[in-house]
Design an enzyme around this catalytic site. Structure first.
Site, mmCIF file in Angstrom:
data_model
loop_
_atom_site.group_PDB
_atom_site.id
_atom_site.type_symbol
_atom_site.label_atom_id
_atom_site.label_comp_id
_atom_site.label_asym_id
_atom_site.label_seq_id
_atom_site.Cartn_x
_atom_site.Cartn_y
_atom_site.Cartn_z
ATOM 1 N N LYS A 28 0.832 -1.193 0.000
ATOM 2 C CA LYS A 28 0.000 0.000 0.000
ATOM 3 C C LYS A 28 0.876 1.256 0.000
ATOM 4 C CE LYS A 28 -3.951 1.914 2.581
ATOM 5 N NZ LYS A 28 -4.871 1.673 3.723
ATOM 6 N N SER A 49 -9.551 2.058 2.732
ATOM 7 C CA SER A 49 -8.550 2.726 1.940
ATOM 8 C C SER A 49 -7.563 1.788 1.253
ATOM 9 C CB SER A 49 -7.758 3.683 2.843
ATOM 10 O OG SER A 49 -7.085 2.964 3.883
ATOM 11 N N SER A 80 -10.547 -0.295 6.812
ATOM 12 C CA SER A 80 -9.819 -0.104 5.552
ATOM 13 C C SER A 80 -9.056 -1.321 5.063
ATOM 14 C CB SER A 80 -8.857 1.081 5.681
ATOM 15 O OG SER A 80 -9.567 2.289 5.726
#
Length: 510
Positions: free
Chosen positions: A121, A199, A223
Site C-alpha cells: 500500500k 482505503s 480499511s
C-alpha cells in the site's frame, strides 16, 4: 509498462536491498520444517496462495524469476482497467529475483517468503521507491528506508514489485473508495462500475485480480476489511499493538492512535497466518507495539470455542444475501465448535457516533497538519471536507474519551461469554462507484453500504475477513470473524475453517 509509473533510485539502493535480504540467511534444511504446508489446490502461478508459491520455489519447481515475471505480466494485463498499482519497481524486482534464485542454488534461503512477489500500500514507505500516501506534496518523495513491515517481509525473502493505490493519507477517498489527486480512481475487479472500497482498495483489487501474491493494508475504520469484503479476498485487522506501524502515514501517536492497525491481505487465509508470523512483534519505535506472542492458528482447539453471531447491528439492515452468507458460515463451523448463539453486543449504535465525534473533535486540524508536513497545497475533496474548523471544547473531548472507554469496557464484559463473533463486514456488497465530486464520508465506512467494522477499531479486537457468499450480480460477500484481544490465532483458525467450507476467494472475470 503502459500508463504505469516506475521509479528507482541509484543502483546503490538496490545493492543495499540485496544486503538486507542476505542479512540473515538460513540453511534450507534447518528452515523447511517450520514452514506452512499449503492446502491451496490452485495451479496457476498468479492465482495460487503465497504459501504454495513459496513452497514451489523452495522445492525448485518454479524459480523466483519466473514468479516475478508472471506477476509483472499480470499487472500489465489488468492494471490499465483497475488502476490498482500506481508505481512499479520491475527492474529491481527482477534483479532481486535473480539473486534469490542464485542464493537457493547455493543452499541459502532468505526466509519463509523466499522469491514471492508482493505489492505494498502506497501509505507505507519503501526504500528507493516513490511513496506518496496519495497526497500531491509527496508525489516524488522517495524514502531512504523501508517501513518496518516492508523490511520484515523483504528480509523473509519477499520481492516488492510495486505500490498499490490509496486515498490521500488513507482517509480522503470520500464516496469514491480508493481515489486521490495523484493517481486517480481504482476500480473493482469483479465489476468496474463498483467501488473497490477504501482505503486499501488498490491492495484489495490487485490481489483479487492475481497481480500480487499479497499486500499489507492499514485499517483505521475498516480499511482492510472493507476492501477484502468487496474484492472477495481474505484480510486481517490484528489486535491493536500487534504489528508496528513505523513508516506508515498516518503514523502512530495522538488521540486516534488506538484505531489504526496494519495487516496482510491475500487470497487465502493460510497466507494471512504465514505473513502475520513475519510482521508481528515490537520494533522498539512504535510505542504501542507490544511483545505479546502470536499464537499458532493450527494449535487452536475449535471444539472449545463458544461462538456468537449476528446479522443486524441495529444501524443498517443487511441484504438477504449478506444474512445468508453469515448464516452459511455459522452452519459450516457449528459441528466443529462448542456452542453457537445468536447474540449481539449492541455496540454499534452507541459506539459509532462517539467515535465519529471523537475523530472530528479537532475540526480536522490533524488532517491539516499532515497536509502541511507533506507540503500539499491542494487536498483531495474527500479529505478537505473533513477539515471543518468546528472544534469541540476540551471538556467535550475528554467526555467523549470517557464514553468511548465505557463502551470498550461494556463490550469486553459481554464478550467474556464467548470466544468468537461471526458477523457481516458490511450491509451490502460493493457500492456503485460515483465518480462525481466525492462526498464527505463518516470515519469508519469501509466496503459497501453501511459498515459493521469501526466498532472493532474502537475495541481494538482482531478481526479476519473471508469470502463466504456471492450477490446475485456476482459481487463477493465477505464475513468477519472477531476474537478476544491478542487471540488473533483464534480468529484466523475459525476463518480458515469457514474458508474450507465456503471456498473463499473466487477468480474475477478480468
Amino acid at each position: 509498462m503502459s500508463t504505469r509509473r516506475a521509479f528507482l533510485r541509484s543502483a546503490g539502493v538496490a545493492g543495499a536491498a540485496f544486503a538486507l535480504l542476505r542479512s540473515a540467511p538460513r540453511s534450507l534444511a534447518a528452515a523447511s520444517p517450520s514452514f506452512l504446508t499449503s492446502t491451496d489446490p490452485s495451479t496457476e502461478v498468479t492465482f495460487m496462495s503465497a504459501v504454495r508459491l513459496a513452497q514451489l520455489i523452495r522445492e525448485k519447481k518454479l524459480s523466483a524469476v519466473e514468479a516475478t515475471k508472471a506477476y509483472l505480466a499480470r499487472v500489465e494485463k489488468v492494471n490499465g482497467v483497475l488502476n490498482a498499482v500506481v508505481t512499479l519497481c520491475a527492474e529491481r524486482a527482477l534483479e532481486e529475483a535473480r539473486a534469490a534464485d542464485g542464493a537457493l542454488a547455493s543452499g541459502r534461503l532468505f526466509g519463509a517468503l523466499h522469491g514471492v512477489p508482493f505489492t505494498i500500500k502506497d501509505s507505507l514507505e519503501t526504500a528507493g521507491v516513490v511513496s506518496t500516501a496519495g497526497t500531491l506534496g509527496r508525489k516524488s518523495y522517495v524514502p531512504g528506508v523501508d517501513a518496518t513491515v516492508v523490511a520484515r517481509l523483504r528480509a523473509a525473502g519477499a520481492i516488492l514489485i510495486g505500490k498499490s493505490n490509496t486515498p490521500e493519507f488513507t482517509l480522503g477517498g470520500g464516496g469514491r473508495g480508493t481515489y486521490n489527486l495523484v493517481f486517480g480512481q481504482t476500480y473493482n475487479p469483479y465489476n468496474t462500475k463498483h467501488s473497490p472500497a477504501g482505503s486499501s482498495g488498490g491492495a484489495g483489487a490487485i490481489v483479487a485480480a492475481g497481480g500480487s501474491a499479497f499486500d499489507i493494508g492499514s485499517d483505521f475504520g475498516g480499511s482492510i476489511r472493507g476492501p477484502a469484503h468487496v474484492n472477495g479476498i481474505a484480510g486481517i485487522k490484528p489486535t491493536t499493538g500487534r504489528v508496528p506501524r513505523t513508516g506508515h502515514l498516518p503514523g502512530y501517536g495522538g488521540p486516534f492512535d488506538a484505531y489504526q492497525e496494519l495487516g496482510p491481505m491475500a487470497r487465502r487465509v493460510e497466507d494471512l497466518i504465514a505473513i502475520m508470523d513475519i510482521v508481528s512483534g515490537p520494533d522498539f519505535e512504535d510505542p504501542v507495539a507490544a511483545p505479546i506472542p502470536l499464537g499458532r492458528a493450527a494449535d487452536v482447539d475449535l471444539k472449545k470455542l463458544r461462538v456468537a453471531y449476528y446479522t443486524d447491528n441495529k444501524v443498517a439492515k443487511p441484504t438477504a444475501e449478506t444474512i445468508a452468507a453469515v448464516r452459511s458460515a455459522v452452519r459450516a463451523i457449528t459441528p466443529a465448535v462448542a456452542s453457537v448463539t445468536e447474540d449481539f453486543h449492541d455496540g454499534d449504535a452507541e459506539g459509532g457516533p462517539i467515535r465519529s465525534a471523537y475523530v472530528g473533535a479537532d475540526g480536522g486540524a490533524w488532517f491539516q497538519r499532515m497536509l502541511d508536513a507533506s507540503g500539499t497545497k491542494q487536498a483531495s475533496p474527500g479529505l478537505s471536507r473533513r477539515i471543518t474548523g468546528k472544534v469541540l471544547s476540551a471538556p467535550e473531548f475528554t467526555l467523549l474519551a470517557e464514553k468511548q472507554d465505557a463502551v470498550r469496557s461494556r463490550l469486553l464484559s459481554w464478550f467474556s461469554n464467548y470466544d468468537v463473533i461471526v458477523c457481516p463486514v458490511s450491509a451490502t456488497p460493493a457500492d456503485l462507484l460515483d465518480e462525481s465530486t466525492p462526498p464527505a464520508t463518516p470515519a469508519g465506512r469501509g466496503g459497501g453500504g453501511s459498515s459493521f467494522n469501526s466498532i472493532y477499531n474502537l475495541t481494538g479486537w482482531p478481526s479476519v475477513v473471508v469470502r463466504a457468499g456471492t450477490a446475485p450480480d456476482g459481487l463477493p460477500i465477505g464475513i468477519q470473524v472477531v476474537a478476544h484481544p491478542w487471540r488473533d490465532d483464534v480468529a484466523l483458525a475459525v476463518a480458515q475453517a469457514i474458508e474450507a467450507s465456503t471456498g473463499g476467494w473466487k477468480r474475477p472475470a478480468i
